[in-house]
Design an enzyme around this catalytic site. Structure first.
Site, PDB file in Angstrom:
ATOM      1  CG  HIS A 282     107.246  53.723 -20.898  1.00  0.00           C
ATOM      2  ND1 HIS A 282     107.424  52.360 -20.972  1.00  0.00           N
ATOM      3  CD2 HIS A 282     106.018  53.915 -20.347  1.00  0.00           C
ATOM      4  CE1 HIS A 282     106.334  51.761 -20.489  1.00  0.00           C
ATOM      5  NE2 HIS A 282     105.474  52.683 -20.096  1.00  0.00           N
ATOM      6  CD  GLU A 283     104.810  57.373 -18.714  1.00  0.00           C
ATOM      7  OE1 GLU A 283     103.652  57.349 -19.149  1.00  0.00           O
ATOM      8  OE2 GLU A 283     105.240  56.504 -17.942  1.00  0.00           O
TER       9      GLU A 283
ATOM     10  CG  HIS B  51     101.851  54.714 -22.571  1.00  0.00           C
ATOM     11  ND1 HIS B  51     101.441  53.437 -22.885  1.00  0.00           N
ATOM     12  CD2 HIS B  51     102.600  54.599 -21.441  1.00  0.00           C
ATOM     13  CE1 HIS B  51     101.922  52.587 -21.978  1.00  0.00           C
ATOM     14  NE2 HIS B  51     102.627  53.269 -21.104  1.00  0.00           N
TER      15      HIS B  51
ATOM     16  CE1 TYR C 101      99.086  50.385 -20.399  1.00  0.00           C
ATOM     17  CE2 TYR C 101      97.926  50.393 -18.308  1.00  0.00           C
ATOM     18  CZ  TYR C 101      99.101  50.513 -19.035  1.00  0.00           C
ATOM     19  OH  TYR C 101     100.291  50.753 -18.373  1.00  0.00           O
TER      20      TYR C 101
ATOM     21  CD  GLU D  91     103.337  49.640 -19.673  1.00  0.00           C
ATOM     22  OE1 GLU D  91     104.551  49.691 -19.400  1.00  0.00           O
ATOM     23  OE2 GLU D  91     102.623  50.643 -19.712  1.00  0.00           O
TER      24      GLU D  91
ATOM     25  CG  ASP E 144     100.444  46.003 -13.792  1.00  0.00           C
ATOM     26  OD1 ASP E 144     100.165  47.165 -14.138  1.00  0.00           O
ATOM     27  OD2 ASP E 144     101.428  45.373 -14.199  1.00  0.00           O
TER      28      ASP E 144
ATOM     29  CG  HIS F 249     103.508  48.088 -15.818  1.00  0.00           C
ATOM     30  ND1 HIS F 249     102.201  48.400 -15.519  1.00  0.00           N
ATOM     31  CD2 HIS F 249     104.033  49.185 -16.418  1.00  0.00           C
ATOM     32  CE1 HIS F 249     101.963  49.650 -15.909  1.00  0.00           C
ATOM     33  NE2 HIS F 249     103.050  50.140 -16.460  1.00  0.00           N
TER      34      HIS F 249
END
Ligand SMILES: [Zn+2]
Lengths: 404, 117
Positions: A221-222, A225, A236, A245, A318, A323
């Site tokens: 996931h990271e 990005h 974002y 996301e 958020d 998310h």
């Protein structure tokens, strides 16, 4: 710190074998076989090594088994194994040229081919919140014994393998730039993030979260990005942020599926499985297939992700609920992948990769434009009227997103 | 005087809110000083970093939204203090961005945390 020999989840071994046999064994049978296998045995090790010879890295990580700390590494050194597993063949010196850190084992590996290889650099923030921290392990170095360092190192190799082997993208920028991570960030820090240059992982507070390097889908996931930042640059915030996301969840899940040789039916479609402590009533942070069902806990409450556009959450927090609302496209993707069947990274994953890198998306695009782009990508690759196009259309339809 | 720190975002998308009733603290004067010294009007919007936290800090009539990277100096002092004395409440964000109350993991500072459903 010394670790006891880590028993491998027997399911992983069996999945690997099944993949070696072209995946013809039905899952219920695999699980029965698995029940009989207590530990990662010699035969399994042999099977794994043969897989690694011509297959991408498949460090079958379930239940916190760390490839670098596994028993039965009697035939080859860690460095050789890592090199072979990632297709490097070696050439670590060439891959990491000017670092102050020497690569002690580099001399033992023979340079073979100039095939793409990952260039991993894992640093240790040692509990502080400053980046990058002390360089703890670079490409080709053996396991350090620090679980977070080694999990990040191995995980980065697996994400790299997915992008390079399947999509032909060498690292985040496609040009083999270093994959950089920092672990042990902060004091009981309950998070992992992408700071624009590197992946950063906290150790968790030990009450709700364990360390964030425990989950391969989180590492994927990271890193994803970074890929999004280099390609579609989805802003974002709000819907484009939820798509940002979503893309990270897609490639996080696919990293795990690819590493474990799981088809769309066998996959959990969970993001962050194993990072909650046993005190938490929950399986993972998110479920791509069934958003809103990943946890239901006295303290954390219930997984708030919507699974349909009618339940889209409007909020300031958020970054506009990025998310939360990612659950909507997540479900569309997972449903499409399950409908096509087989290995998701090979079809719907490819469609999403094409969409992300195809140059048609704009940073502020929302769900409908993105859905349209995925359909166009599916048509380009598989043809009008293909089952891939149908599955993608059905996925979006099921979550209430109408392509424009 | 009430100080509310609300943290959203993060990889898990979990929202936490800490609330402190300054008058109930043993050192209310220090709290007031700290709050008054904060550079409330000097918080330029920061580009969001994926999965990092966003902090919203409120103390009537002030309110500031900060990226985690901006929570330094006196802001960090305040956030650390608030986290030291208050247990967080968790809840999904509502349309107005305030946390819906839910059961906290420990004793809750009761000022702004109605009991769970
Ligand atoms: Zn993210």
């Amino acid at each position: 710190m010394p670790q006891p020999p880590a028993p491998r989840d027997p399911r992983a071994v069996v999945f690997a074998r099944a993949r070696a046999r072209a995946g013809i064994v039905p899952p219920y049978l695999l699980l029965r076989i698995a029940a009989a296998e207590e530990y990662y045995d010699v035969a399994a090790e042999a099977a794994r090594r043969s897989l690694l010879r011509d297959e991408p890295m498949r460090e079958l990580r379930l239940g916190g088994a760390h490839p670098g700390l596994l028993p039965h590494e009697h035939t080859r050194s860690t460095t050789e194994r890592e090199g072979a597993a990632t297709g490097a063949g070696a050439a670590t010196e060439a891959a990491a040229p000017t670092d102050a850190e020497r690569v002690p084992e580099a001399g033992t590996a023979e340079p073979v081919l100039a095939e793409p290889a990952p260039d991993r650099r894992v640093s240790d923030a040692e509990g502080a919140e400053s980046l990058p921290g002390r360089l703890a392990r670079v490409e080709g170095q053996p396991a350090t014994g620090d679980a977070a360092v080694d999990q990040a190192y191995d995980g980065l190799g697996e994400v790299w393998a997915l992008f390079e082997r399947v999509y032909g993208r060498d690292a985040i920028d496609g040009e083999g730039s270093p994959l950089e991570a920092t672990v042990h960030f902060g004091d009981r820090y309950d998070n992992a993030f992408w700071d624009g240059e590197r992946m950063v992982f906290g150790d968790g507070d030990g009450e709700v979260f364990r360390g964030f390097t425990q989950s391969l889908s989180v590492i994927g996931h990271e890193l994803a990005h970074g890929v999004t930042e280099m390609t579609a640059r989805l802003r974002y915030r709000d819907q484009s942020g939820a798509l940002n996301e979503h893309v990270s969840d897609v490639f996080g899940a696919l990293t795990e599926q690819y590493a474990m040789g799981q088809d769309a039916d066998a996959a959990t479609w969970l993001i962050g499985e194993g990072i909650f402590t046993e005190l938490v009533q929950g399986r993972a942070l998110r479920s791509m297939l069934e958003p809103g069902t990943a946890y239901d806990d006295d303290v954390l409450g219930r997984d708030p992700q919507p699974a349909h556009l009618r339940d889209y959450i409007v909020t300031d927090a958020d970054n506009g609920g990025v998310h939360l609302n990612s659950g909507i496209p997540n479900r569309a993707f997972a449903l499409a992948a399950v409908e096509v069947g087989g290995f998701a990274w090979e079809h719907v994953g490819r469609v999403w990769y094409d969409t992300l890198t195809g140059g048609t998306l704009r940073p502020n695009d929302g769900f409908a434009v993105f859905a349209t782009a995925t359909l166009a990508a599916a048509r380009d690759r598989y043809g009008e009227g293909s089952r891939e196009v149908r599955a993608v259309a059905n996925g979006w339809d099921a979550v209430g997103v109408e392509p424009e | 005087m009430e100080v509310e720190v609300s943290r959203s975002g993060g990889l898990a998308g979990l929202r936490l809110t800490w609330t402190v009733e300054v008058e109930d603290q043993p050192d209310p004067e220090e709290w007031v000083l700290l709050v008054e010294r904060l550079p409330w009007s000097e918080t330029p919007p920061a580009p969001p970093e994926p999965d990092r936290y966003t902090y919203r800090i409120r103390c009537e009539p002030h309110e500031a939204t900060l990226a985690e990277r901006q929570v330094t100096g006196p802001w960090r002092d305040l956030v650390d203090r608030v986290r030291d004395v208050a247990e967080p409440s968790r809840g999904r964000p509502n349309a107005d961005g305030r946390a819906a109350p839910s059961r906290a993991p420990g004793p809750v500072t009761e000022t702004d945390a109605p009991p769970a459903e």
